[in-house]
Design a protein around this motif. Structure first.
Motif, PDB file in Angstrom:
ATOM      1  N   SER A  43       0.823  -1.202   0.000  1.00 31.98           N
ATOM      2  CA  SER A  43       0.000   0.000   0.000  1.00 31.98           C
ATOM      3  C   SER A  43       0.860   1.256   0.000  1.00 31.98           C
ATOM      4  CB  SER A  43      -0.921  -0.008   1.218  1.00 31.98           C
ATOM      5  OG  SER A  43      -1.605   1.225   1.341  1.00 31.98           O
ATOM      6  N   ALA A  44       1.890   1.286   0.851  1.00 29.39           N
ATOM      7  CA  ALA A  44       2.756   2.461   0.947  1.00 29.39           C
ATOM      8  C   ALA A  44       3.489   2.719  -0.362  1.00 29.39           C
ATOM      9  CB  ALA A  44       3.750   2.273   2.086  1.00 29.39           C
ATOM     10  N   CYS A  45       4.062   1.672  -0.939  1.00 30.34           N
ATOM     11  CA  CYS A  45       4.836   1.845  -2.181  1.00 30.34           C
ATOM     12  C   CYS A  45       3.933   2.219  -3.355  1.00 30.34           C
ATOM     13  CB  CYS A  45       5.607   0.562  -2.482  1.00 30.34           C
ATOM     14  SG  CYS A  45       6.887   0.188  -1.249  1.00 30.34           S
ATOM     15  N   THR A  46       2.750   1.622  -3.428  1.00 34.47           N
ATOM     16  CA  THR A  46       1.825   1.936  -4.510  1.00 34.47           C
ATOM     17  C   THR A  46       1.359   3.381  -4.436  1.00 34.47           C
ATOM     18  OG1 THR A  46       1.038  -0.351  -4.613  1.00 34.47           O
ATOM     19  CG2 THR A  46      -0.391   1.340  -5.570  1.00 34.47           C
ATOM     20  N   ARG A  47       1.025   3.851  -3.242  1.00 37.03           N
ATOM     21  CA  ARG A  47       0.578   5.236  -3.082  1.00 37.03           C
ATOM     22  C   ARG A  47       1.684   6.215  -3.444  1.00 37.03           C
ATOM     23  NH1 ARG A  47      -1.710   6.051   2.746  1.00 37.03           N
ATOM     24  NH2 ARG A  47      -1.668   8.205   1.961  1.00 37.03           N
ATOM     25  N   ALA A  48       2.917   5.914  -3.026  1.00 32.03           N
ATOM     26  CA  ALA A  48       4.036   6.807  -3.348  1.00 32.03           C
ATOM     27  C   ALA A  48       4.294   6.837  -4.851  1.00 32.03           C
ATOM     28  CB  ALA A  48       5.290   6.367  -2.596  1.00 32.03           C
ATOM     29  N   TRP A  49       4.249   5.685  -5.502  1.00 30.40           N
ATOM     30  CA  TRP A  49       4.406   5.637  -6.961  1.00 30.40           C
ATOM     31  C   TRP A  49       3.352   6.483  -7.650  1.00 30.40           C
ATOM     32  CZ3 TRP A  49       7.926   4.469 -10.396  1.00 30.40           C
ATOM     33  CH2 TRP A  49       8.953   3.584 -10.079  1.00 30.40           C
ATOM     34  N   THR A  50       2.113   6.387  -7.188  1.00 30.20           N
ATOM     35  CA  THR A  50       1.022   7.157  -7.792  1.00 30.20           C
ATOM     36  C   THR A  50       1.277   8.650  -7.664  1.00 30.20           C
ATOM     37  OG1 THR A  50      -0.567   5.400  -7.285  1.00 30.20           O
ATOM     38  CG2 THR A  50      -1.463   7.597  -7.735  1.00 30.20           C
ATOM     39  N   VAL A  51       1.713   9.084  -6.501  1.00 29.35           N
ATOM     40  CA  VAL A  51       1.998  10.510  -6.282  1.00 29.35           C
ATOM     41  C   VAL A  51       3.072  11.000  -7.229  1.00 29.35           C
ATOM     42  CG1 VAL A  51       3.006  12.141  -4.641  1.00 29.35           C
ATOM     43  CG2 VAL A  51       1.246  10.549  -3.885  1.00 29.35           C
ATOM     44  N   TRP A  52       4.157  10.265  -7.352  1.00 29.42           N
ATOM     45  CA  TRP A  52       5.275  10.762  -8.153  1.00 29.42           C
ATOM     46  C   TRP A  52       5.074  10.549  -9.643  1.00 29.42           C
ATOM     47  CZ3 TRP A  52       8.071  14.262  -6.137  1.00 29.42           C
ATOM     48  CH2 TRP A  52       8.197  14.324  -4.751  1.00 29.42           C
ATOM     49  N   ARG A  53       4.303   9.531 -10.032  1.00 25.13           N
ATOM     50  CA  ARG A  53       3.966   9.414 -11.455  1.00 25.13           C
ATOM     51  C   ARG A  53       3.119  10.608 -11.888  1.00 25.13           C
ATOM     52  NH1 ARG A  53       2.921   3.617 -10.807  1.00 25.13           N
ATOM     53  NH2 ARG A  53       4.580   2.429 -11.804  1.00 25.13           N
ATOM     54  N   THR A  54       2.165  11.020 -11.055  1.00 26.16           N
ATOM     55  CA  THR A  54       1.332  12.174 -11.364  1.00 26.16           C
ATOM     56  C   THR A  54       2.174  13.427 -11.469  1.00 26.16           C
ATOM     57  OG1 THR A  54      -0.535  11.167 -10.195  1.00 26.16           O
ATOM     58  CG2 THR A  54      -0.640  13.533 -10.613  1.00 26.16           C
ATOM     59  N   ALA A  55       3.107  13.601 -10.531  1.00 18.99           N
ATOM     60  CA  ALA A  55       3.989  14.766 -10.570  1.00 18.99           C
ATOM     61  C   ALA A  55       4.868  14.739 -11.812  1.00 18.99           C
ATOM     62  CB  ALA A  55       4.847  14.802  -9.315  1.00 18.99           C
ATOM     63  N   TYR A  56       5.307  13.547 -12.223  1.00 20.92           N
ATOM     64  CA  TYR A  56       6.165  13.419 -13.405  1.00 20.92           C
ATOM     65  C   TYR A  56       5.412  13.797 -14.675  1.00 20.92           C
ATOM     66  CZ  TYR A  56       9.202  11.179 -16.879  1.00 20.92           C
ATOM     67  OH  TYR A  56      10.011  10.932 -17.954  1.00 20.92           O
ATOM     68  N   LEU A  57       4.153  13.362 -14.784  1.00 22.34           N
ATOM     69  CA  LEU A  57       3.355  13.673 -15.964  1.00 22.34           C
ATOM     70  C   LEU A  57       3.050  15.165 -16.075  1.00 22.34           C
ATOM     71  CD1 LEU A  57       0.841  10.693 -15.900  1.00 22.34           C
ATOM     72  CD2 LEU A  57       2.756  11.023 -17.474  1.00 22.34           C
ATOM     73  N   GLU A  58       3.025  15.866 -14.940  1.00 22.31           N
ATOM     74  CA  GLU A  58       2.688  17.279 -14.938  1.00 22.31           C
ATOM     75  C   GLU A  58       3.915  18.174 -14.940  1.00 22.31           C
ATOM     76  OE1 GLU A  58       0.309  17.758 -11.482  1.00 22.31           O
ATOM     77  OE2 GLU A  58      -1.458  16.811 -12.363  1.00 22.31           O
ATOM     78  N   ARG A  59       5.114  17.582 -15.089  1.00 27.83           N
ATOM     79  CA  ARG A  59       6.332  18.376 -15.010  1.00 27.83           C
ATOM     80  C   ARG A  59       6.452  19.331 -16.196  1.00 27.83           C
ATOM     81  NH1 ARG A  59       7.423  14.257 -18.082  1.00 27.83           N
ATOM     82  NH2 ARG A  59       9.242  14.128 -19.446  1.00 27.83           N
ATOM     83  N   ALA A  60       7.141  20.442 -15.993  1.00 24.14           N
ATOM     84  CA  ALA A  60       7.405  21.401 -17.061  1.00 24.14           C
ATOM     85  C   ALA A  60       8.697  21.015 -17.764  1.00 24.14           C
ATOM     86  CB  ALA A  60       7.537  22.798 -16.475  1.00 24.14           C
ATOM     87  N   VAL A  61       8.747  21.153 -19.079  1.00 24.73           N
ATOM     88  CA  VAL A  61       9.949  20.826 -19.840  1.00 24.73           C
ATOM     89  C   VAL A  61      10.301  21.980 -20.752  1.00 24.73           C
ATOM     90  CG1 VAL A  61       9.513  18.340 -19.803  1.00 24.73           C
ATOM     91  CG2 VAL A  61       8.585  19.711 -21.657  1.00 24.73           C
ATOM     92  N   ASP A  62      11.609  22.137 -21.008  1.00 29.76           N
ATOM     93  CA  ASP A  62      12.088  23.161 -21.930  1.00 29.76           C
ATOM     94  C   ASP A  62      12.212  22.610 -23.352  1.00 29.76           C
ATOM     95  OD1 ASP A  62      12.330  25.063 -19.914  1.00 29.76           O
ATOM     96  OD2 ASP A  62      14.299  24.292 -19.330  1.00 29.76           O
ATOM     97  N   ASP A  63      12.524  21.312 -23.464  1.00 34.16           N
ATOM     98  CA  ASP A  63      12.726  20.692 -24.769  1.00 34.16           C
ATOM     99  C   ASP A  63      11.436  20.010 -25.198  1.00 34.16           C
ATOM    100  OD1 ASP A  63      13.576  19.462 -27.031  1.00 34.16           O
ATOM    101  OD2 ASP A  63      14.968  18.086 -26.053  1.00 34.16           O
ATOM    102  N   VAL A  64      10.621  20.691 -25.983  1.00 35.71           N
ATOM    103  CA  VAL A  64       9.337  20.135 -26.403  1.00 35.71           C
ATOM    104  C   VAL A  64       9.540  18.920 -27.292  1.00 35.71           C
ATOM    105  CG1 VAL A  64       7.194  20.584 -27.646  1.00 35.71           C
ATOM    106  CG2 VAL A  64       8.205  22.361 -26.205  1.00 35.71           C
ATOM    107  N   ASP A  65      10.553  18.966 -28.196  1.00 37.50           N
ATOM    108  CA  ASP A  65      10.784  17.846 -29.107  1.00 37.50           C
ATOM    109  C   ASP A  65      11.138  16.579 -28.347  1.00 37.50           C
ATOM    110  OD1 ASP A  65      10.266  19.288 -31.367  1.00 37.50           O
ATOM    111  OD2 ASP A  65      12.337  19.905 -31.671  1.00 37.50           O
TER     112      ASP A  65
END
Length: 242
Positions: free
Chosen positions: A138-160
């Motif tokens: 449960s702990a590892c799954t919840r943490a993965w979910t939090v950081w996967r969401t943060a990763y998908l919403e990250r800002a990037v400079d290199d669009v390509d």
């Protein structure tokens, strides 16, 4: 619980609990004594992750740990910290994978895992046949979910490079799409140019390309019929051609 930050929360807990012996101690119920045999935290941690140990023994230990998570930390009953220390071997692998694969800060990942672990342990079902596995998963799954969401919403400079697939250098195998907002549009007004390999635009269909890059709603009607207002212009050509 408050810990110093150098090295992350896991390292701080290891230092704090290295020689700790909180009371009341955990007990091993192996039939040798009716009241059980007292265990040090170090002995208990070895048993918790020893796959050759009796499953019933490990289950009994995890249930005792779940009870101790509610004890106050007063210097003598420092079980909340020791409880986290007992869970570190099961959390470290997830912490390493999250930081290495998703580029998250180690201190933040460890803090999230520690929080999820303690919350899962506090809510463990007393009738769970394998509480340790349930809590750690449960702990590892919840943490993965939090950081996967943060990763998908990250800002990037290199669009390509944001999609993770490099674009080939051969212009004959590339197609280019230019998205032009209408004059006077608020916000982004410059031409948005996207280059993709030809094999990713099967049949070179304009609609498929628009959907692939999230422009389907905006560019639903490319032709300007004279009714309503123009929302955009989307043109398609082989890369390198004007």
């Amino acid at each position: 619980m408050t810990f110093p930050s150098p090295g992350g929360i896991f390292a701080a807990v290891e230092r704090r609990c290295a020689d700790g012996d909180p009371t009341p101690p955990l007990r091993l119920f192996d039939g040798s004594q009716p009241s059980g045999t007292p265990l040090t935290p170090a002995q208990a941690r070895r048993l918790l992750y020893d796959r050759s140990a009796c499953p019933e023994t490990r289950t009994a230990l995890w249930r005792q740990i779940a009870e101790r998570v509610h004890m106050d930390s007063d210097g003598r009953h420092d079980w909340p910290t020791a409880v986290l220390w007992l869970g570190l071997p099961g959390l470290r692998r997830a912490a390493f994978k999250i930081t290495s694969r998703l580029g998250a800060e180690r201190e933040d990942v460890e803090a999230e895992l520690a929080t999820c672990y303690l919350e899962a342990l506090a809510a463990v079902d007393p009738h769970d046949a394998d509480p340790g596995r349930t809590v750690l998963r449960s702990a590892c799954t919840r943490a993965w979910t939090v950081w996967r969401t943060a990763y998908l919403e990250r800002a990037v400079d290199d669009v390509d490079g944001a999609g993770g697939t490099p674009v080939a250098a051969d212009c004959e195998d590339l197609w280019q799409a230019d998205y032009d907002p209408p004059p006077g549009t608020h916000g982004l007004s410059a031409t948005l140019r996207i280059t993709v390999p030809a094999h990713r635009v099967e049949g070179v269909r304009l609609g498929a390309l628009a959907r692939a890059w999230g422009l389907a709603d905006t560019a639903a009607g490319v032709g300007y019929s004279g009714r309503g207002r123009q929302v955009a212009t989307l043109s398609l050509r082989r890369a390198g051609r004007t």
